[in-house]
Design a protein around this motif. Structure first.
Motif, short mmCIF file in Angstrom:
data_model
loop_
_atom_site.label_atom_id
_atom_site.label_comp_id
_atom_site.label_asym_id
_atom_site.label_seq_id
_atom_site.Cartn_x
_atom_site.Cartn_y
_atom_site.Cartn_z
N LYS A 100 0.96 -1.33 -0.16
CA LYS A 100 -0.13 -0.11 0.15
C LYS A 100 0.85 1.36 0.12
O LYS A 100 0.35 2.32 -0.26
N ALA A 114 -4.05 0.61 -3.88
CA ALA A 114 -3.29 0.72 -2.48
C ALA A 114 -3.80 1.53 -1.48
O ALA A 114 -3.56 1.02 -0.35
N ASP A 117 -6.18 -0.80 0.34
CA ASP A 117 -5.54 -1.88 1.25
C ASP A 117 -4.96 -1.28 2.69
O ASP A 117 -4.91 -2.09 3.26
#
Length: 887
Positions: A100, A114, A117
């Motif tokens: 991430k 990302a 995440d």
């Protein structure tokens, strides 16, 4: 032994390798799990449904915080499906070292991934890989002791090291540095088979039939990617099966999950309810399941008196009569608990069952949670019980799959639902969790072929190999196909170890080509043109084969096999036989004390069907769905009964039925027309509504024009009409009326596609039902002076009768033959009883009536014939459930 493409059954030459118990064949997750085990790393890998629900929650949290994200519009439509796709992308990238914290240039999609995440706590296989890599590097630096197992560990790979996934290479290199041996077994690429034989068939089924007749030892290795069909052939031909899976499918038991969710759809889909009741391993008691389904199918709905009576009879006495003293299998409390626990609604009361027919998109979250918890507990417990007795039973994996999906959905509901939940959202979540999977169909049996399900699983050399499905499109996608070239370039700059496309493609081709390299003697490939009407494409390796020594005509081989003489088994009866005989002294027949007109008609016309159905109780239980035409009849009867027996005060009958028709029709749909509540039957419902309205208007006009008064609908009659042994005839009169003189009038309502069907019945003087109803009413102590009878045929709105009535919608019928039908029935019943008591059951079809013993008797009810004037034959019993016994 490691390859990313090892899976399922494998071929290994045990004796040549001197294989011991310390050899394992593993794919990537299996390799990581084994290395982690010996390194002392424990991490529970959650099931995909559990990880999906967790990621879905993270996705929604992110979407709420950033409404302008690129996935927002898709999330609003179906958030769970979006989560499923993004999770697969995320897992593929995470295995390669992506995380991430990586922000890419001009890569909005991956940058959004990302950011999502950041809300997701991952404990998947990628996390295990990173933990293991850190641990092994600590072993390299001396911080951690090297496990004893690692010191003697050899990892054999079937290719050059450079072909392996880039993300696994750092781990293997570190393992090499601490003494683990990595062996590249590439010798197979140097060899070719002595001969390659192609056997070509026109149809796939011919190839499969021929393959089943080969000896198990004909080849050392058999390759069949999807062995389900071939195993079915082995099973049917009495050969040992090789072991196979149902791939990318959801067997019937796993459908319990989706059916459990669909029970919360409103209006309730009656077909869903029936499918749930007929499920294998359905948690409801088997006694109530079959009987309740039978009643729903017969009545046409789930909100009616018959359904309520069925459930009550089960809970009170397990369907036992009041004078039945045999022990019950469970207590009343246990039966009620089972019923309420495994159905999310109570059909015993109108206040709880009628709302099921109302349209709504709101789900009762409390009831849903309670029901799903019960399903989860049941499937989990059932799987444990089966495992204790039959650890390899195919049901175990399916039940556990249901439990996992149910638990994941419950977790999702608990985490995300605070208040209302729409059914649209619920079914989207459920369908995303409801993934196709691979489930065991057959376990391999002793004496079966050495079958592998993938060419990549041919680890060692074999003298002879047959490739049973060398046809069809076997192409596969690469692991990075979802990424654009720009995204791949940007990820490379951040050190993300994506699998090199060329290396992945080369390894994929190499593993598919292994049977060619690993066969030292004869390689046989089976090719086919078609599967049914569908043309099968050429196998992608066909043009890359080094040579084909010989081509054989598979159809000729099949014809040769199929033409081999076998001992024929002729189980057909002689065509001139018109009866089946049995020892009536050893097996005396017990006759029913109560008969219906339909049973009586069956006894006279088709005594074998009567004997099987009522005497032996060998009944057809295959009715698992409601028929549309049957629904038309059920709804029309219910509407007529509601309208014509209601209190209408001073309003005329014709005006009343028109003013109250809408309400009566809606009530009938709920009680007897559940099928018409479904969206796919909207046009059928509107058509029925229109036609039936015209019919009730005509019926009301006929009743008024003839000065009749409706007394009762569905009046039950039970009378002794002078039949042998004093049997009672039972019937339900659709509509009983009185004329101005106080005499009885019977209307029998019929919904039929053929307008003249019952007109013909009256012309032939075969109105058995009307004759019985007339005799029943005349048998009353206070019987009327006369009884008139008629058929009211819908949707045509016509009244047919041999008695006098008035009106434009009435037609008087003059019978071709004048006879006392009741006297014929009594004589016919006595004759059939005599025949069967003597051990003779007539089975004749299309036989001249003059040749039949029954027809030669005096004064019996005549048999239905084929309509020919010269030497008529007995009409064929085309729709018999017992035809297989009489051919």
């Amino acid at each position: 032994m490691y390859s990313p493409y090892y899976s399922g059954s494998i071929y290994m030459e045990m004796q040549a390798r001197q294989v011991a118990l310390d050899v394992q064949v593993l794919e990537t997750q299996g390799l990581l799990s084994q290395l982690a085990l010996h390194a002392g790393i424990h991490q529970q890998i959650l099931s995909f449904p559990e990880r999906l629900t967790s990621y879905h929650k993270a996705l929604l949290e992110y979407d709420n915080s950033k409404k302008g994200n690129i996935f927002h519009r898709s999330i609003k439509i179906d958030s769970m499906s979006v989560a499923k796709t993004l999770l697969r992308w995320r897992d593929s990238l995470a295995m390669c070292g992506w995380n991430k914290s990586i922000v890419l240039d001009n890569c909005d999609r991956l940058n959004t991934l990302a950011e999502i995440d950041g809300y997701f706590c991952d404990e998947g296989i990628a996390s295990l890989l990173q933990k293991l890599l850190r641990q092994v590097r600590q072993m390299e630096s001396g911080e951690v002791r090297i496990p004893q197992t690692y010191k003697s560990l050899v990892i054999e790979i079937p290719c050059l090291f450079e072909f392996l996934p880039d993300y696994i290479k750092p781990l293997l290199e570190s393992l090499q540095n601490i003494g683990v041996i990595i062996e590249e077994n590439t010798d197979a690429l140097k060899y070719m088979p002595k001969t390659i034989t192609e056997i070509h068939f026109s149809q796939q089924w011919k190839a499969e039939a021929w393959l089943t007749q080969l000896k198990p030892t004909a080849y050392n290795v058999w390759i069949n990617t999807d062995n389900k069909r071939l195993d079915n052939w082995f099973h049917m031909s009495g050969n040992p099966v090789c072991g196979s899976e149902m791939t990318d499918t959801n067997p019937q038991i796993t459908q319990m999950f989706l059916l459990a969710i669909q029970l919360f759809q409103r209006p309730l889909n009656v077909n869903t309810l029936l499918q749930y009741l007929f499920l294998p391993e359905c948690p409801l008691d088997r006694k109530i399941r079959r009987e309740l389904a039978r009643v729903i199918v017969r009545e046409g709905g789930f909100c009616n008196d018959k359904v309520q009576e069925c459930i009550t009879a089960y809970i009170e006495r397990e369907f036992k009569s009041a004078d039945d003293d045999t022990p019950q299998e469970s207590t009343k409390e246990q039966r009620e608990e089972n019923y309420l626990k495994y159905l999310p609604f109570d059909l015993r009361r109108d206040d709880s069952s009628l709302p099921l027919a109302e349209e709504s998109d709101t789900v009762n979250v409390k009831a849903l949670g309670k029901f799903l918890s019960a399903i989860s507990a049941y499937t989990s417990s059932k799987a444990v019980k089966i495992t204790a007795v039959q650890p390899y039973d195919a049901r175990i994996a399916q039940l556990r799959n249901v439990s996992e999906m149910t638990d994941a959905l419950l977790s999702q509901i608990d985490a995300l639902v605070d208040g209302k939940l729409s059914f649209t959202t619920l079914i989207q979540w459920a369908q995303s969790l409801y993934e196709d999977g691979d489930f065991i169909l057959y376990h391999a049996q002793v004496g079966g072929r050495c079958m592998i399900n993938s060419p990549s699983n041919m680890i060692d050399k074999a003298e002879s190999t047959i490739w049973c499905d060398f046809y069809g499109d076997k192409s596969s996608t690469l692991s990075t196909d979802f990424l654009s070239n720009h995204e791949i370039e940007q990820l490379g700059k951040f050190g993300v170890l994506l699998w090199n496309k060329q290396h992945e493609s080369d390894l994929m081709h190499l593993m598919t080509y292994r049977p060619v390299c690993q066969t030292s003697g004869e390689l046989t490939i089976v090719t086919c043109d078609q599967q049914g009407a569908s043309k099968l494409p050429m196998h992608p390796l066909y043009l890359q084969l080094p040579f084909i020594t010989e081509k054989e005509d598979g159809d000729a081989l099949y014809d040769e096999m199929a033409s081999k003489p076998v001992d024929a088994v002729d189980n057909h009866r002689q065509t001139d036989e018109v009866e089946i005989r049995f020892d009536s002294e050893k097996h005396p027949v017990s006759w029913r004390s109560v008969e219906s007109y339909s049973a009586l008609e069956k006894l006279l016309q088709d005594p074998f069907d009567y004997f099987m159905n009522y005497t032996l109780r060998f009944a057809d239980t295959s009715e698992t769905e409601i028929k549309l035409f049957q629904t038309y009849g059920n709804v029309s009867h219910e509407v007529v009964e509601t309208l014509f027996t209601a209190e209408r005060r001073e309003q005329s009958l014709a005006d009343f039925v028109i003013s109250e028709y809408e309400q009566a029709f809606r009530r009938a749909l709920v009680r007897k027309g559940a099928l018409l509540l479904l969206p796919e039957h909207h046009l059928d419902k509107e058509r029925l509504k229109y036609l039936l309205q015209g019919c009730v208007r005509k019926l009301a006009t006929i009743i008024q024009e003839n000065g009749l008064t409706v007394i009762q609908c569905e009046q039950k009659e039970e009378q002794d009409l002078g039949f042998q042994s004093g049997i009672i005839l039972q019937g339900y009169i659709d509509m009983l009326l009185h004329d101005k003189a106080g005499n009885d009038v019977v209307f029998d309502l019929k919904w039929t596609a053929k307008k003249d069907k019952f007109k013909t019945v009256l012309q032939k003087n075969r109105a058995l039902q009307l004759a019985i109803y007339k005799a029943m009413l005349m048998n009353h102590e206070d019987h009327p002076q006369s009884v008139r009878t008629a058929y009211f045929v819908m949707p045509y709105g016509k009244l047919f009768s041999t008695d006098e009535f008035f009106g434009d919608n009435f037609e008087l019928i003059t019978p071709d033959v004048q006879a006392d039908v009741m006297a014929q029935l009594r004589n016919g019943y006595a004759e059939r009883v005599r025949e069967i008591n003597e051990g003779k059951i007539e089975t004749a079809d299309n036989i001249p009536i003059r040749e039949l013993e029954y027809a030669q008797s005096v004064g019996v009810y005549p048999l239905e014939n084929d309509g020919k004037k010269k030497d008529p034959k007995k009409a064929e019993n085309q729709y018999s459930d017992y035809k297989c016994f009489t051919i």
